[in-house]
Scaffold this active site. Structure first.
Site, PDB file in Angstrom:
ATOM      1  N   PRO A   1       0.802  -1.228   0.000  1.00 30.47           N
ATOM      2  CG  PRO A   1       0.012  -0.998   2.184  1.00 30.47           C
ATOM      3  CD  PRO A   1       0.660  -1.992   1.251  1.00 30.47           C
ATOM      4  CG  ASN A   2      -0.162   4.132   1.513  1.00 30.15           C
ATOM      5  OD1 ASN A   2      -1.224   4.618   1.115  1.00 30.15           O
ATOM      6  ND2 ASN A   2      -0.068   3.510   2.679  1.00 30.15           N
TER       7      ASN A   2
ATOM      8  NE  ARG B   1       3.910   6.536   1.909  1.00 28.81           N
ATOM      9  CZ  ARG B   1       4.296   5.299   2.195  1.00 28.81           C
ATOM     10  NH1 ARG B   1       4.764   4.514   1.246  1.00 28.81           N
ATOM     11  NH2 ARG B   1       4.197   4.836   3.409  1.00 28.81           N
TER      12      ARG B   1
ATOM     13  CE1 TYR C   1       9.114   4.805   2.907  1.00 31.15           C
ATOM     14  CE2 TYR C   1       7.538   6.623   2.980  1.00 31.15           C
ATOM     15  CZ  TYR C   1       8.044   5.450   3.521  1.00 31.15           C
ATOM     16  OH  TYR C   1       7.496   4.926   4.666  1.00 31.15           O
TER      17      TYR C   1
ATOM     18  CG  ASN D   1       8.447  -2.125  -0.187  1.00 30.81           C
ATOM     19  OD1 ASN D   1       7.982  -2.271   0.951  1.00 30.81           O
ATOM     20  ND2 ASN D   1       8.938  -0.971  -0.617  1.00 30.81           N
TER      21      ASN D   1
ATOM     22  CB  ALA E   1       1.857  -0.146   6.211  1.00 32.51           C
TER      23      ALA E   1
ATOM     24  CD  GLU F   1      11.295  -7.733   5.175  1.00 29.71           C
ATOM     25  OE1 GLU F   1      11.640  -8.831   5.689  1.00 29.71           O
ATOM     26  OE2 GLU F   1      10.864  -6.774   5.837  1.00 29.71           O
TER      27      GLU F   1
ATOM     28  CG  HIS G   1      11.463  -2.537   3.723  1.00 28.89           C
ATOM     29  ND1 HIS G   1      10.089  -2.483   3.744  1.00 28.89           N
ATOM     30  CD2 HIS G   1      11.815  -3.710   4.312  1.00 28.89           C
ATOM     31  CE1 HIS G   1       9.624  -3.571   4.338  1.00 28.89           C
ATOM     32  NE2 HIS G   1      10.651  -4.332   4.682  1.00 28.89           N
TER      33      HIS G   1
ATOM     34  CB  SER H   1      12.810   3.938   4.649  1.00 23.36           C
ATOM     35  OG  SER H   1      11.822   3.031   5.107  1.00 23.36           O
TER      36      SER H   1
ATOM     37  NE  ARG I   1      10.717   5.473   8.383  1.00 27.46           N
ATOM     38  CZ  ARG I   1       9.698   5.379   7.515  1.00 27.46           C
ATOM     39  NH1 ARG I   1       9.705   4.416   6.598  1.00 27.46           N
ATOM     40  NH2 ARG I   1       8.691   6.219   7.570  1.00 27.46           N
TER      41      ARG I   1
ATOM     42  NE  ARG J   1       7.589   3.791   9.757  1.00 33.27           N
ATOM     43  CZ  ARG J   1       6.502   3.999   9.020  1.00 33.27           C
ATOM     44  NH1 ARG J   1       6.080   3.075   8.177  1.00 33.27           N
ATOM     45  NH2 ARG J   1       5.823   5.132   9.103  1.00 33.27           N
TER      46      ARG J   1
HETATM   47  C1  DQA Z   1       8.521   0.804   3.378  1.00 35.96           C
HETATM   48  C2  DQA Z   1       8.715   0.935   4.895  1.00 35.96           C
HETATM   49  C3  DQA Z   1       7.420   0.709   5.632  1.00 35.96           C
HETATM   50  O1  DQA Z   1       7.620   0.871   7.032  1.00 35.96           O
HETATM   51  C4  DQA Z   1       6.376   1.706   5.201  1.00 35.96           C
HETATM   52  O2  DQA Z   1       5.132   1.417   5.807  1.00 35.96           O
HETATM   53  C5  DQA Z   1       6.225   1.798   3.720  1.00 35.96           C
HETATM   54  C6  DQA Z   1       7.406   1.697   2.873  1.00 35.96           C
HETATM   55  C7  DQA Z   1       9.800   1.163   2.602  1.00 35.96           C
HETATM   56  O3  DQA Z   1       9.888   0.796   1.440  1.00 35.96           O
HETATM   57  O4  DQA Z   1      10.678   1.833   3.145  1.00 35.96           O
HETATM   58  O5  DQA Z   1       5.147   2.058   3.219  1.00 35.96           O
HETATM   59  O6  DQA Z   1       8.215  -0.551   3.100  1.00 35.96           O
END
Ligand code: DQA
Length: 158
Positions: free
Chosen positions: A13-14, A21, A26, A75, A78, A99, A101, A103, A108, A112
Site C-alpha cells: 500500500p501507498n 509521498r 522514500y 516490498n 505497512a 524482502e 524496503h 527506507s 525508524r 516498524r
Molecule cells: C517501506 C517501509 C514501511 O515501514 C512503510 O510502511 C512503507 C514503505 C519502505 O519501502 O521503506 O510504506 O516498506
C-alpha cells in the site's frame, strides 16, 4: 532446456504514491522509475511488477507466484509490520523471497521494527532508496541461479 526465470516484484500500500509521498524518506523516484530499474537489473529475466492497496489482492498474487515465479521480491510496505495473513501466505512458497524496503525500517519508529516478512525471507535489503530494489533483484537472481546450479550438480552425481 532450463526454465525461464520469472521474478515477481510485488508492492504493497501507498507505494503507488512514490515520488510525491514523503520524498525525504522514500526519495523522488516514482514507482514506474523503480519498475524500470528492476527490469534493467533483471538481466533478461522476466519481471512481473505490480502494486496494490488491497491486502487480499496481494495474497492472491503471492498464491499466483507459487505457481509461476522463480523468486519473489516483496516490498509489503505497512503490511510488513501488521499482517499475519501475509506471513502465512509467504510460508506456502518454496521459491526464494527477498524482502525489500526503500527506507531502513529498523532505524525508524518502533512499530516498524517488527516484520512479518523477515522470518520467511531469504534476506532483507533496506535503506538504499530505489537502489534497494536493484540489489534485491540481483539477490533474487543469484538465489535462483544457486538453486538451478545445485539441481544440476546433484543430477550429475546420481
Ligand atoms: C517501506 C517501509 C514501511 O515501514 C512503510 O510502511 C512503507 C514503505 C519502505 O519501502 O521503506 O510504506 O516498506
Amino acid at each position: 532446456m532450463p526454465e525461464p526465470t520469472v521474478l515477481y516484484v510485488l508492492n504493497g500500500p501507498n507505494l503507488n504514491l512514490l515520488g510525491v509521498r514523503e520524498p525525504e524518506v522514500y526519495g523522488h523516484a516514482t514507482l514506474a522509475d523503480v519498475q524500470a530499474l528492476c527490469e534493467a537489473a533483471a538481466d533478461g529475466a522476466t519481471v512481473v511488477f505490480r502494486q496494490t492497496n488491497h491486502e487480499g489482492e496481494l495474497i492472491d498474487w503471492i498464491h499466483e507466484a507459487r505457481e509461476k515465479a522463480s523468486a519473489l521480491v516483496l516490498n509489503a510496505a505497512a503490511w510488513t509490520h501488521t499482517s499475519v495473513a501475509l506471513h502465512d501466505a509467504l510460508k506456502t512458497l518454496t521459491i526464494p523471497i527477498v524482502e525489500c524496503h526503500l527506507s531502513n525500517p529498523a532505524a525508524r519508529e518502533r512499530f516498524r521494527h517488527r516484520s512479518y516478512v523477515s522470518p520467511v525471507a531469504a534476506g532483507v535489503v533496506s535503506g538504499f532508496g530505489s537502489f534497494s530494489y536493484e540489489l534485491a533483484v540481483k539477490a533474487a537472481l543469484r538465489l535462483v541461479q544457486e538453486r538451478t546450479g545445485a539441481a544440476g550438480r546433484s543430477n550429475q552425481t546420481t
